[in-house]
Design a protein around this motif. Sequence first.
Motif, PDB file in Angstrom:
ATOM      1  N   ALA A 107       3.661  40.622  -5.125  1.00  0.00           N
ATOM      2  CA  ALA A 107       2.203  40.679  -5.302  1.00  0.00           C
ATOM      3  C   ALA A 107       1.603  39.278  -5.371  1.00  0.00           C
ATOM      4  CB  ALA A 107       1.859  41.471  -6.562  1.00  0.00           C
ATOM      5  N   LEU A 108       2.258  38.378  -6.091  1.00  0.00           N
ATOM      6  CA  LEU A 108       1.757  37.002  -6.196  1.00  0.00           C
ATOM      7  C   LEU A 108       1.807  36.301  -4.838  1.00  0.00           C
ATOM      8  CD1 LEU A 108       3.403  35.922  -9.589  1.00  0.00           C
ATOM      9  CD2 LEU A 108       1.017  36.595  -9.201  1.00  0.00           C
ATOM     10  N   LYS A 109       2.884  36.516  -4.105  1.00  0.00           N
ATOM     11  CA  LYS A 109       2.989  35.890  -2.779  1.00  0.00           C
ATOM     12  C   LYS A 109       1.946  36.450  -1.819  1.00  0.00           C
ATOM     13  CE  LYS A 109       7.870  34.532  -2.888  1.00  0.00           C
ATOM     14  NZ  LYS A 109       9.227  34.772  -2.325  1.00  0.00           N
ATOM     15  N   GLU A 110       1.696  37.733  -1.884  1.00  0.00           N
ATOM     16  CA  GLU A 110       0.686  38.342  -1.010  1.00  0.00           C
ATOM     17  C   GLU A 110      -0.682  37.720  -1.230  1.00  0.00           C
ATOM     18  OE1 GLU A 110       0.568  42.557  -1.412  1.00  0.00           O
ATOM     19  OE2 GLU A 110       2.410  42.900  -0.251  1.00  0.00           O
ATOM     20  N   GLN A 111      -0.973  37.333  -2.477  1.00  0.00           N
ATOM     21  CA  GLN A 111      -2.278  36.741  -2.795  1.00  0.00           C
ATOM     22  C   GLN A 111      -2.282  35.223  -2.669  1.00  0.00           C
ATOM     23  OE1 GLN A 111      -4.958  38.583  -3.153  1.00  0.00           O
ATOM     24  NE2 GLN A 111      -3.653  40.400  -2.905  1.00  0.00           N
ATOM     25  N   GLY A 112      -1.153  34.653  -2.260  1.00  0.00           N
ATOM     26  CA  GLY A 112      -1.087  33.213  -2.076  1.00  0.00           C
ATOM     27  C   GLY A 112      -1.180  32.431  -3.369  1.00  0.00           C
TER      28      GLY A 112
END
Length: 399
Positions: free
Chosen positions: A66-71
């Motif tokens: 989730a954190l990676k998806e939001q950059g």
Amino acid sequence: MWDDVFPIDQVQEIRTKTTVYLGAGAIKKIYDIAKDLKEKGVDNVLVVTGRSSYKKTGAWDHVEKALKEQGMGYAVYDKVTPNPTADSVDEATKMGKDLGANAVIAIGGGSPIDAAKSVAILLEYKDKTARDLYELSFVPQRAVPLVAINLTHGTGTEVDRFAVVSIPEKEYKPAIAYDCIYPMYSIDDPELMTGLSLDQTKYVSIDALNHVIEACTTKTANPFSILLAKETVRLIAKYLPKAVENPQDLRARYFLLYASMIAGVSFDNGLLHFTHALEHPLSAIKPELAHGLGLAMIVPAVVEAIYPASKDILDEVLEPITKGAEGAEEVAKTLEKWIFSVGVTSKLEDEGFKGEDIPKLVKLVRETPSLDGLVSLAPVEGTDEVIKKIYQRSLKPIA
């Protein structure tokens, strides 16, 4: 009963001060939460957790994605231990400062969530330390946004304004309570809890039981705290034996988790008194002592002490456990017998405490910041003699 057929995989949104996502599969809500944090301007997130459960449960797989998806940038502080210390909080805070974190995600039970609450404050008050915070040298009004992913069904900290951190060199284990540390979002997913050990399962549930025994009998108890207390006891009495018998029973985990959550709301409203005030010195002296075990050892004696002042409430709230018992000693014995029946049989002497330790314990109750305030909320006067007697009656089984 309705809870026998309730759809536990229907994820519900429950609003307290915190928005809680409760249900099997609720961990997937982290994707929506991360998106909301990003839209609110969060760039970097400090993840505060213990050494392994965040990975073993599968929670981290979703959080990282989730954190990676939001950059978002992130760092993981994974050194929180049971009964977290001020030093650990300061270490995590430094990691957050170095990252430039403007939000915190906690993954774990009470210890990681409480540590994360403390870090969330200290990221706003960069000139303060954890000892400043827990020795009550300032009153925080702000904290960075906090998300709690709960991995145990006991503390209720995912829905309340409390946190507890130890100051080892003073053998203090104080509590703080500030509105700024209500988590913005919390996730209560029973699928993350089927791997709890048998002891953890028992101890955390007994923690929730203690929360409501206190919250319904404080001087500040109200109809809401009493109502939630009744349902908490009913659910724990019904579902803890089921979870002990079959740790994979997801329905049992769901309702123990729900019971823990509403117990957190109950004591957020009604507050606490003797049992927590007297347990904190035990696990401050012996950090390896599980908080829930400490509570289990002394709660029968606490009930015995407060029963004359709280008879009607305790008879009604504890009815699923103590039905038919009459009088302070019999009710206390019956409660103790129930605790023993789920496999928690230790008393203070079994955990290394002796009668000669009691004066020191009483002194710590008086000296530890915040604990005397809890004692003052008890329904009977918390004199040194009353506290001493509770400890004495807890050395061995009352029965």
